[in-house]
Structures are given as C-alpha cells and as structure tokens.
Design a protein around this motif. Structure first.
Motif, short mmCIF file in Angstrom:
data_model
loop_
_atom_site.label_atom_id
_atom_site.label_comp_id
_atom_site.label_asym_id
_atom_site.label_seq_id
_atom_site.Cartn_x
_atom_site.Cartn_y
_atom_site.Cartn_z
N THR A 1 26.48 -61.02 -37.34
CA THR A 1 27.67 -61.73 -36.86
C THR A 1 27.86 -61.41 -35.38
O THR A 1 27.97 -60.24 -35.01
CB THR A 1 28.92 -61.29 -37.63
N VAL A 2 27.85 -62.44 -34.56
CA VAL A 2 28.00 -62.24 -33.12
C VAL A 2 29.42 -62.60 -32.70
O VAL A 2 29.90 -63.70 -32.98
CB VAL A 2 26.99 -63.09 -32.32
N THR A 3 30.08 -61.67 -32.05
CA THR A 3 31.45 -61.87 -31.57
C THR A 3 31.45 -61.92 -30.04
O THR A 3 30.80 -61.09 -29.40
CB THR A 3 32.38 -60.73 -32.04
N ARG A 4 32.17 -62.88 -29.47
CA ARG A 4 32.27 -63.00 -28.02
C ARG A 4 33.64 -62.52 -27.55
O ARG A 4 34.65 -62.89 -28.13
CB ARG A 4 32.07 -64.46 -27.60
N ASP A 5 33.64 -61.71 -26.52
CA ASP A 5 34.87 -61.21 -25.92
C ASP A 5 34.70 -61.32 -24.40
O ASP A 5 34.33 -60.37 -23.73
CB ASP A 5 35.11 -59.76 -26.35
N ALA B 1 19.20 -54.37 -30.86
CA ALA B 1 20.36 -54.02 -31.68
C ALA B 1 20.27 -54.67 -33.05
O ALA B 1 20.52 -54.03 -34.08
CB ALA B 1 21.64 -54.45 -30.97
N TRP B 2 19.89 -55.94 -33.07
CA TRP B 2 19.78 -56.66 -34.34
C TRP B 2 18.67 -56.08 -35.21
O TRP B 2 18.85 -55.82 -36.40
CB TRP B 2 19.52 -58.15 -34.07
N GLU B 3 17.49 -55.84 -34.62
CA GLU B 3 16.35 -55.36 -35.39
C GLU B 3 16.55 -53.95 -35.91
O GLU B 3 15.96 -53.57 -36.92
CB GLU B 3 15.08 -55.44 -34.53
N ALA B 4 17.37 -53.15 -35.22
CA ALA B 4 17.59 -51.77 -35.64
C ALA B 4 18.74 -51.63 -36.62
O ALA B 4 18.98 -50.54 -37.15
CB ALA B 4 17.85 -50.89 -34.42
N GLY C 1 23.90 -57.86 -42.18
CA GLY C 1 25.35 -57.91 -42.21
C GLY C 1 26.02 -57.16 -41.06
O GLY C 1 27.24 -57.05 -41.03
N CYS C 2 25.21 -56.68 -40.11
CA CYS C 2 25.77 -55.96 -38.99
C CYS C 2 26.50 -56.91 -38.04
O CYS C 2 26.34 -58.14 -38.13
CB CYS C 2 24.68 -55.21 -38.24
N SER C 3 27.27 -56.35 -37.14
CA SER C 3 27.97 -57.17 -36.16
C SER C 3 27.54 -56.79 -34.75
O SER C 3 27.21 -55.63 -34.47
CB SER C 3 29.49 -57.01 -36.30
N CYS D 1 30.31 -56.88 -12.26
CA CYS D 1 30.38 -57.44 -13.61
C CYS D 1 29.89 -56.38 -14.60
O CYS D 1 28.81 -55.82 -14.44
CB CYS D 1 29.51 -58.69 -13.71
N ALA D 2 30.70 -56.09 -15.62
CA ALA D 2 30.31 -55.17 -16.69
C ALA D 2 30.10 -55.99 -17.96
O ALA D 2 31.04 -56.54 -18.53
CB ALA D 2 31.39 -54.12 -16.91
N LEU D 3 28.83 -56.10 -18.37
CA LEU D 3 28.47 -56.85 -19.57
C LEU D 3 28.08 -55.84 -20.65
O LEU D 3 27.11 -55.11 -20.51
CB LEU D 3 27.30 -57.79 -19.27
N GLU D 4 28.85 -55.79 -21.73
CA GLU D 4 28.62 -54.83 -22.79
C GLU D 4 28.03 -55.50 -24.02
O GLU D 4 28.48 -56.59 -24.40
CB GLU D 4 29.93 -54.13 -23.18
N ILE D 5 27.04 -54.86 -24.61
CA ILE D 5 26.45 -55.31 -25.87
C ILE D 5 26.66 -54.18 -26.87
O ILE D 5 26.08 -53.09 -26.73
CB ILE D 5 24.95 -55.62 -25.70
N ILE D 6 27.49 -54.42 -27.86
CA ILE D 6 27.93 -53.38 -28.78
C ILE D 6 27.51 -53.74 -30.20
O ILE D 6 27.72 -54.88 -30.65
CB ILE D 6 29.47 -53.22 -28.73
N ASP D 7 26.92 -52.79 -30.91
CA ASP D 7 26.56 -53.03 -32.31
C ASP D 7 27.08 -51.89 -33.18
O ASP D 7 27.38 -50.80 -32.68
CB ASP D 7 25.05 -53.18 -32.47
#
Length: 352
Positions: free
Chosen positions: A223-227, A253-256, A260-262, A284-290
């Motif tokens: 599930t990908v959430t945009r903020d 992040a997805w492969e690890a 059902g992860c987000s 610009c601070a671009l965060e990728i969080i899993d």
C-alpha cells in the motif's frame, strides 16, 4: 565571536542568540530561528529557557555557567548539551557563551552548534569519500571485465554460425544471454552517465512516476501512501535519474518487506540547510518510509557502498547508484532504521 553594533547576524550560518544578563532573549538570527523552530517575533522578550530548556543536572550546570559568565564577564563553553525545544523536539548542541564587552552592553552572546547536524554532515562526508574511493576501484575492475565479455559473446556467436545444431544453439544462446546479463551488471557498476540533463521539474513528477511503477510491479502486496507538500517549487534536475534513484530505494523497501506492507512517500522543505558543506536557502526533503523488518544494524554504516546487501538475490548496487545520482545533484541520502520503521531521506537543493 565578537559582534559589533550594526553587524548583520542574519548573514551568518552560525546560530546566534543574544540574551540579557537575566536570560531574556534580545536578538536571534535566522539560523537560530531555524534551529530553535521559532521566529524572532515570538522569541524576543521571552526567557531563553522557554525556547530551549535543559533538564536535571544539565539544567543546573547550564544555569551555573550562565551565572558565572554574567558575573565574571569571561567566556565559557557548554558541550553536548541536550535541549528540549518548545515544539517538543530534543536537540544536542555545543554552546559558546561570550559576554559582550562593549561600553554599556551587558548582553551575552550564545553561539549554538547542533551536534546532530554536525555529526550527520561529517558522517555523510566520510561516506561519500569512502564510496568515491571504492567506486573508482570497482570502475577499474568493471572496465577490465567488460573487454573479455565482448570476446566471449563474439566467440559464442561464431560457434553458433559455424556449427548449426539445435543443442549447440541452445548452449550458445545461454552463453550469449549470460554475457549480456553480466555486461548489463557491469554497466550498472560503472554508474549512470556522467552528464545530467537538468531541466525545470517538480519533484512530485518523480514521486508519482515511482508510485505508479511500484504499484504496477507489486500489485496488492503493498500500500503506497502519498504525503506531499504542494507548495514545493520547481527546480533544475535530471528527472530520469532522480526517478531511478527514488525507484531503487522504493523497490528495495518493497522487496525486503512482507506482503501487505505499507510505503509512504513524503515531501517537505527545509530552509537554511547545509548539504555537502554548502548552505542552501531551500532544500527538498523526500522521505521514503516503510514498515518492514528494518535494516540489520551491522549493515547500516555500509548500505550505500557497492555490493552490500542483506538479500541473497540482491546485487547491492541500487542504494550505491542512488547515492551517486544524488551526489551529482549536490544532494545526499540519509537513512535510519529500526524494526517496523525504515526511513530514507533524499535531500536536494532547490535554489540551484
């Protein structure tokens, strides 16, 4: 630091706060407003302790140090002081306390250095230096490997033409396909093209492209959430290379992570921020969080180096290439991880 009357404190990248002998804030420059997460309008006239306060023994030591400076008019230093900001965030700082000895000026000058930022900058510079050295070694090896691969591929093609046979053709095809795979791997080791095709772009063009690619690959397993911060301006960058950098991290992040992860993609701005030793007005601070299992602690210090991976099937190149792409844009990637929360932060200057 001695501050003469009329000196423009906002021209300094150092965090400077002027207080009177009672600890009331008289002046704070722009860098201090960023660090203390307040504005000059709100801060002036308040006790410094209402903006940033220490606790326990540290509070006692801080009060004694300030009292000594006021009474003796001699400078002092308070190191590794943990301050709690009015916003609720904690920062670790070094503070140089200097009395102003101009005629009838009893104010105290506080020079505040954020240790968290200094440590992060130092660690980033050390990582970039180590990565650069290792990349040069890998680059030389990759060039050495690439030449014989071309010879092997050519020989396999000649064998297939000289001895037409279905079984031999199958073996030749395997050799050729494996050589092509190895050549592609070598190309990745050599890194992305040196030149950047910089054009005005909005970072959300990149994040939306990555989101679409990840959702297409992962399907319902993530599930990908945009903020997003919609106020971020356009800036000059190579959108294709940035897309690859962000995609590498998102795909990792997805492969690890389990099914059902987000995954959260967040964008924010940072003002008066230092990247690679250079101060930028806007970053610009671009965060990728899993919310996956996290990165093993013993790998955290080396995850951006080539060939480092925690997955048996991984090549260990994705994060290294992402860091190189960010470096070419004048930015950096920072990472923090614990079970259930891993965050990669891509920092890019927007005032180029």
């Amino acid at each position: 630091m001695n501050v003469s009357p009329g000196f423009d404190l906002d021209s300094l990248t150092t965090c400077v706060v002027l207080i009177d002998e009672h600890g009331i804030v008289d002046t704070l420059n722009q860098a201090a407003q960023v660090l203390l997460e307040t504005s000059s309008l709100r801060a002036v006239g308040l006790p410094f302790g209402e903006l940033a306060s220490a606790a326990g023994d540290a509070a006692i030591h801080w009060h004694e140090t300030l009292t000594a400076v006021v009474s003796t008019r001699l400078p002092a230093v308070s190191r590794d002081l943990k301050l709690s900001l009015k916003t609720g965030r904690d920062v670790s700082v070094d503070v140089v306390i200097t009395p102003l000895n101009y005629d009838r000026d009893s104010r105290i000058l506080l020079e505040i250095s954020a240790l968290d930022r200094a440590r992060a900058i130092s660690e980033t510079e050390n990582l970039r230096e180590a990565q650069s050295r290792l990349h040069n070694v890998v680059k030389g090896l990759a060039h050495e490997v690439k030449n014989p691969l071309g010879g092997i591929r050519g020989a396999a093609q000649l064998l297939a033409r000289k001895f037409p046979n279905d079984e031999l053709d199958e073996y030749s095809s395997i050799i050729i396909s494996e050589v092509d795979r190895l050549q592609a791997l070598v190309d990745r080791l050599l890194g992305p093209r040196e030149s950047l095709d910089k054009r005005p772009m909005n970072v959300h063009e990149v994040t939306e492209r990555v989101r679409q690619l990840i959702e297409a690959e992962a399907g319902k397993s993530i599930t990908v959430t945009r903020d997003y911060d919609p106020s971020l301006p356009e800036f000059d960058a190579d959108a294709d290379q940035l897309t690859q950098a962000v995609l590498n991290i998102a795909r990792n992040a997805w492969e690890a992570s389990p099914i059902g992860c987000s995954l959260t993609i967040r964008t924010r701005s940072k003002r008066q921020y230092t990247l690679n030793g250079q101060r930028h007005k806007l970053v610009c601070a671009l965060e990728i969080i899993d919310d996956g299992p996290g990165i093993p602690e013993d790998l955290m210090s080396s995850i951006f180096l080539p060939m480092v991976t925690s997955r048996p099937e991984g090549s260990g190149l994705g994060l290294s290439l992402s860091q190189m792409i960010l470096t070419r844009h004048g930015g950096v990637i920072q990472a923090s991880s614990q079970p259930g929360h891993t965050c990669f932060t891509l920092l890019l200057p927007m005032d180029n």
